[in-house]
Design an enzyme around this catalytic site. Structure first.
Site, PDB file in Angstrom:
ATOM      1  N   ARG A 186      39.034 -23.376  -9.630  1.00  0.00           N
ATOM      2  CA  ARG A 186      38.718 -22.127 -10.306  1.00  0.00           C
ATOM      3  C   ARG A 186      39.322 -20.926  -9.571  1.00  0.00           C
ATOM      4  O   ARG A 186      39.439 -19.850 -10.126  1.00  0.00           O
ATOM      5  CB  ARG A 186      37.197 -21.950 -10.409  1.00  0.00           C
ATOM      6  N   HIS A 187      39.700 -21.132  -8.313  1.00  0.00           N
ATOM      7  CA  HIS A 187      40.341 -20.058  -7.548  1.00  0.00           C
ATOM      8  C   HIS A 187      41.817 -20.040  -7.921  1.00  0.00           C
ATOM      9  O   HIS A 187      42.608 -20.809  -7.403  1.00  0.00           O
ATOM     10  CB  HIS A 187      40.106 -20.272  -6.050  1.00  0.00           C
ATOM     11  N   ARG A 238      48.759 -40.116 -12.990  1.00  0.00           N
ATOM     12  CA  ARG A 238      49.621 -40.648 -14.055  1.00  0.00           C
ATOM     13  C   ARG A 238      50.721 -41.474 -13.401  1.00  0.00           C
ATOM     14  O   ARG A 238      51.262 -42.399 -13.983  1.00  0.00           O
ATOM     15  CB  ARG A 238      50.309 -39.515 -14.827  1.00  0.00           C
ATOM     16  N   ARG A 267      32.818 -19.506  -0.981  1.00  0.00           N
ATOM     17  CA  ARG A 267      32.531 -20.928  -0.769  1.00  0.00           C
ATOM     18  C   ARG A 267      31.960 -21.256   0.600  1.00  0.00           C
ATOM     19  O   ARG A 267      31.481 -22.379   0.804  1.00  0.00           O
ATOM     20  CB  ARG A 267      33.793 -21.768  -1.028  1.00  0.00           C
TER      21      ARG A 267
HETATM   22  C1  FAD Z   1      27.980 -19.866  -6.259  1.00  0.00           C
HETATM   23  C2  FAD Z   1      28.952 -19.976  -7.401  1.00  0.00           C
HETATM   24  C3  FAD Z   1      28.490 -20.392  -8.648  1.00  0.00           C
HETATM   25  C4  FAD Z   1      29.377 -20.488  -9.737  1.00  0.00           C
HETATM   26  N1  FAD Z   1      28.929 -20.913 -10.958  1.00  0.00           N
HETATM   27  C5  FAD Z   1      29.800 -21.037 -11.999  1.00  0.00           C
HETATM   28  C6  FAD Z   1      29.367 -21.490 -13.286  1.00  0.00           C
HETATM   29  O1  FAD Z   1      28.182 -21.772 -13.491  1.00  0.00           O
HETATM   30  N2  FAD Z   1      30.281 -21.608 -14.286  1.00  0.00           N
HETATM   31  C7  FAD Z   1      31.599 -21.277 -14.101  1.00  0.00           C
HETATM   32  O2  FAD Z   1      32.397 -21.390 -15.037  1.00  0.00           O
HETATM   33  N3  FAD Z   1      32.032 -20.834 -12.895  1.00  0.00           N
HETATM   34  C8  FAD Z   1      31.183 -20.716 -11.860  1.00  0.00           C
HETATM   35  N4  FAD Z   1      31.643 -20.283 -10.633  1.00  0.00           N
HETATM   36  C9  FAD Z   1      33.073 -19.956 -10.488  1.00  0.00           C
HETATM   37  C10 FAD Z   1      33.298 -18.436 -10.472  1.00  0.00           C
HETATM   38  O3  FAD Z   1      32.886 -17.856 -11.692  1.00  0.00           O
HETATM   39  C11 FAD Z   1      34.796 -18.142 -10.240  1.00  0.00           C
HETATM   40  O4  FAD Z   1      35.531 -18.690 -11.295  1.00  0.00           O
HETATM   41  C12 FAD Z   1      35.311 -18.737  -8.950  1.00  0.00           C
HETATM   42  O5  FAD Z   1      34.440 -18.460  -7.882  1.00  0.00           O
HETATM   43  C13 FAD Z   1      36.692 -18.156  -8.625  1.00  0.00           C
HETATM   44  O6  FAD Z   1      36.530 -16.794  -8.315  1.00  0.00           O
HETATM   45  P1  FAD Z   1      37.631 -15.735  -8.683  1.00  0.00           P
HETATM   46  O7  FAD Z   1      37.928 -15.724 -10.155  1.00  0.00           O
HETATM   47  O8  FAD Z   1      37.192 -14.426  -8.095  1.00  0.00           O
HETATM   48  O9  FAD Z   1      38.894 -16.296  -7.839  1.00  0.00           O
HETATM   49  P2  FAD Z   1      40.433 -16.267  -8.194  1.00  0.00           P
HETATM   50  O10 FAD Z   1      40.724 -17.025  -9.431  1.00  0.00           O
HETATM   51  O11 FAD Z   1      41.140 -16.697  -6.934  1.00  0.00           O
HETATM   52  O12 FAD Z   1      40.743 -14.776  -8.477  1.00  0.00           O
HETATM   53  C14 FAD Z   1      40.692 -13.808  -7.416  1.00  0.00           C
HETATM   54  C15 FAD Z   1      40.563 -12.458  -8.027  1.00  0.00           C
HETATM   55  O13 FAD Z   1      41.753 -12.188  -8.776  1.00  0.00           O
HETATM   56  C16 FAD Z   1      41.404 -11.471  -9.955  1.00  0.00           C
HETATM   57  N5  FAD Z   1      41.768 -12.289 -11.128  1.00  0.00           N
HETATM   58  C17 FAD Z   1      42.237 -13.570 -11.127  1.00  0.00           C
HETATM   59  N6  FAD Z   1      42.492 -13.958 -12.378  1.00  0.00           N
HETATM   60  C18 FAD Z   1      42.153 -12.934 -13.183  1.00  0.00           C
HETATM   61  C19 FAD Z   1      42.161 -12.734 -14.589  1.00  0.00           C
HETATM   62  N7  FAD Z   1      42.578 -13.647 -15.434  1.00  0.00           N
HETATM   63  N8  FAD Z   1      41.749 -11.542 -15.068  1.00  0.00           N
HETATM   64  C20 FAD Z   1      41.321 -10.565 -14.243  1.00  0.00           C
HETATM   65  N9  FAD Z   1      41.280 -10.694 -12.895  1.00  0.00           N
HETATM   66  C21 FAD Z   1      41.688 -11.856 -12.380  1.00  0.00           C
HETATM   67  C22 FAD Z   1      39.896 -11.206  -9.892  1.00  0.00           C
HETATM   68  O14 FAD Z   1      39.693  -9.981  -9.250  1.00  0.00           O
HETATM   69  C23 FAD Z   1      39.405 -12.314  -9.006  1.00  0.00           C
HETATM   70  O15 FAD Z   1      38.186 -12.024  -8.350  1.00  0.00           O
HETATM   71  C24 FAD Z   1      30.766 -20.166  -9.549  1.00  0.00           C
HETATM   72  C25 FAD Z   1      31.211 -19.740  -8.288  1.00  0.00           C
HETATM   73  C26 FAD Z   1      30.312 -19.650  -7.228  1.00  0.00           C
HETATM   74  C27 FAD Z   1      30.841 -19.207  -5.880  1.00  0.00           C
END
Ligand code: FAD
Length: 313
Positions: A112-113, A124, A231
């Site tokens: 998700r990061h 595959r 994390r």
């Molecule tokens: C404790 C915890 C619980 C969670 N629970 C869930 C859950 O229940 N369901 C779920 O789906 N996810 C969940 N997540 C995942 C969370 O929602 C984030 O997707 C994940 O932590 C990645 O964070 P990020 O998007 O900030 O990181 P990155 O993808 O590395 O992005 C870093 C930063 O870049 C910017 N960015 C990146 N892409 C975009 C974009 N497309 N548009 C705008 N800005 C962008 C944002 O500022 C973002 O903070 C959870 C995470 C944690 C830590």
């Protein structure tokens, strides 16, 4: 963590090689390079490569011609200042590349990061190993009553054994069906000469989420810190936190001043809402504040109480 003899030899060969460079290197990180650091029961993290360190952050911030260094204390304070004021682009000038072996369910959280570059082992193209994660008894816990995304009490011994047996049995069963679907044994020999088996890209679909996958993961220091902020936090699931904890030790070796600033201004700091700041101000002024008079939600009040060791009610 099991590595074959040939894998260990490859690592030893890589570690034996040295090359002259004009680039800035970090001896503490060089010491770690290529060696797998164990995580969970079969996982690991290896540092494969890196570019820059604290000095590149400083160099970029000053847009300087040399290493950017003035006095050690200046550089250290500059890094603190940058992070404290969220001037983060200088941290994007340093990068690190890791080889990570991790259970699929951890990989789903990790991926998700989005601000990293990833290349994953292809199921595959290659056959998955029979390696799956079984938690330690200390981490086998019931659903938390207070946190819908967390764990509560650990299980008693009987239930622990029952759960582990179930997990082991299901994973072994899934792997044996996987090989049957491929019509191969673990060494790649055909099981039944009359059958073709199905393609690897299809056979993998019955593998459970506790099986291990591997990837190369490259990220800059700014996004590395963002990953760790989320994390290595106590709210993150234990299994991904185990990886984040190892990454913290890598960070410390790689860029000790940035690591120090990260602990100070990110990982161990807290964000307070406007109302929480008002509550703290009122408390400092000697006013007794309870949950009822705080104007905070129950959860926010509990979190504030925990942060500042307040009496909960
Ligand atoms: C404790 C915890 C619980 C969670 N629970 C869930 C859950 O229940 N369901 C779920 O789906 N996810 C969940 N997540 C995942 C969370 O929602 C984030 O997707 C994940 O932590 C990645 O964070 P990020 O998007 O900030 O990181 P990155 O993808 O590395 O992005 C870093 C930063 O870049 C910017 N960015 C990146 N892409 C975009 C974009 N497309 N548009 C705008 N800005 C962008 C944002 O500022 C973002 O903070 C959870 C995470 C944690 C830590």
């Amino acid at each position: 963590m099991n590595l074959s003899e040939s894998q260990m030899k490859e690592i030893a060969d890589e570690r034996d090689q040295q090359s002259l460079t004009r680039r800035n290197t970090v001896s503490e990180l060089e010491d770690l390079m290529f060696s797998p650091i164990p995580v969970l029961d079969h996982g690991f993290i290896r540092v494969i490569d890196y570019m820059g360190s604290d000095s590149s952050v400083v160099q970029a911030a000053r847009v300087s011609y040399g290493k950017g260094t003035r006095r050690v204390s200046d550089d250290r304070n500059l890094i603190k200042y940058l992070l404290r004021h969220s001037h983060t682009t200088p941290f994007e000038m340093a990068e690190i590349k890791l080889h990570v072996k991790l259970p699929l369910f951890v990989a789903r959280q990790w991926i998700r990061h989005r601000t990293a570059n990833v290349n994953e082992y292809s199921a595959r193209y290659s056959i998955l190993d029979n390696e799956f994660y079984l938690p330690d008894a200390a981490h086998l816990a019931a659903q938390s009553d207070v946190n819908r995304q967390g764990r509560g009490e650990t299980l008693n011994e009987d239930e622990t054994n029952e759960v582990l047996e179930l997990l082991r049995r299901d994973a072994n069963h899934a792997y044996s069906s996987y090989l049957s679907l491929l019509n191969q044994d673990e060494l790649g020999n055909k099981l039944d000469l009359k059958k073709t088996g199905i393609a690897r890209e299809l056979a993998r679909m019955n593998i459970s989420l506790n099986f291990y996958t591997q990837w190369y993961w490259k990220v800059d220091m700014h996004n590395f810190m963002h990953f760790l902020r989320l994390r290595a936090d106590s709210h993150a699931q234990y299994e991904i936190r185990a990886y984040a904890d190892v990454m913290l030790s890598i960070f410390k070796a790689w860029a000790p001043w940035s690591y120090e600033a990260f602990l100070e201004y990110r990982l161990n700091s807290v964000n307070l809402s406007q109302t929480s700041v008002e509550v703290v101000r009122r408390l400092i002024a000697g006013e007794p504040v309870s949950f009822e008079t705080s104007r905070l939600s129950r959860r926010e009040w509990d979190e504030l109480a925990l942060t500042f060791n307040l009496k909960k009610d």
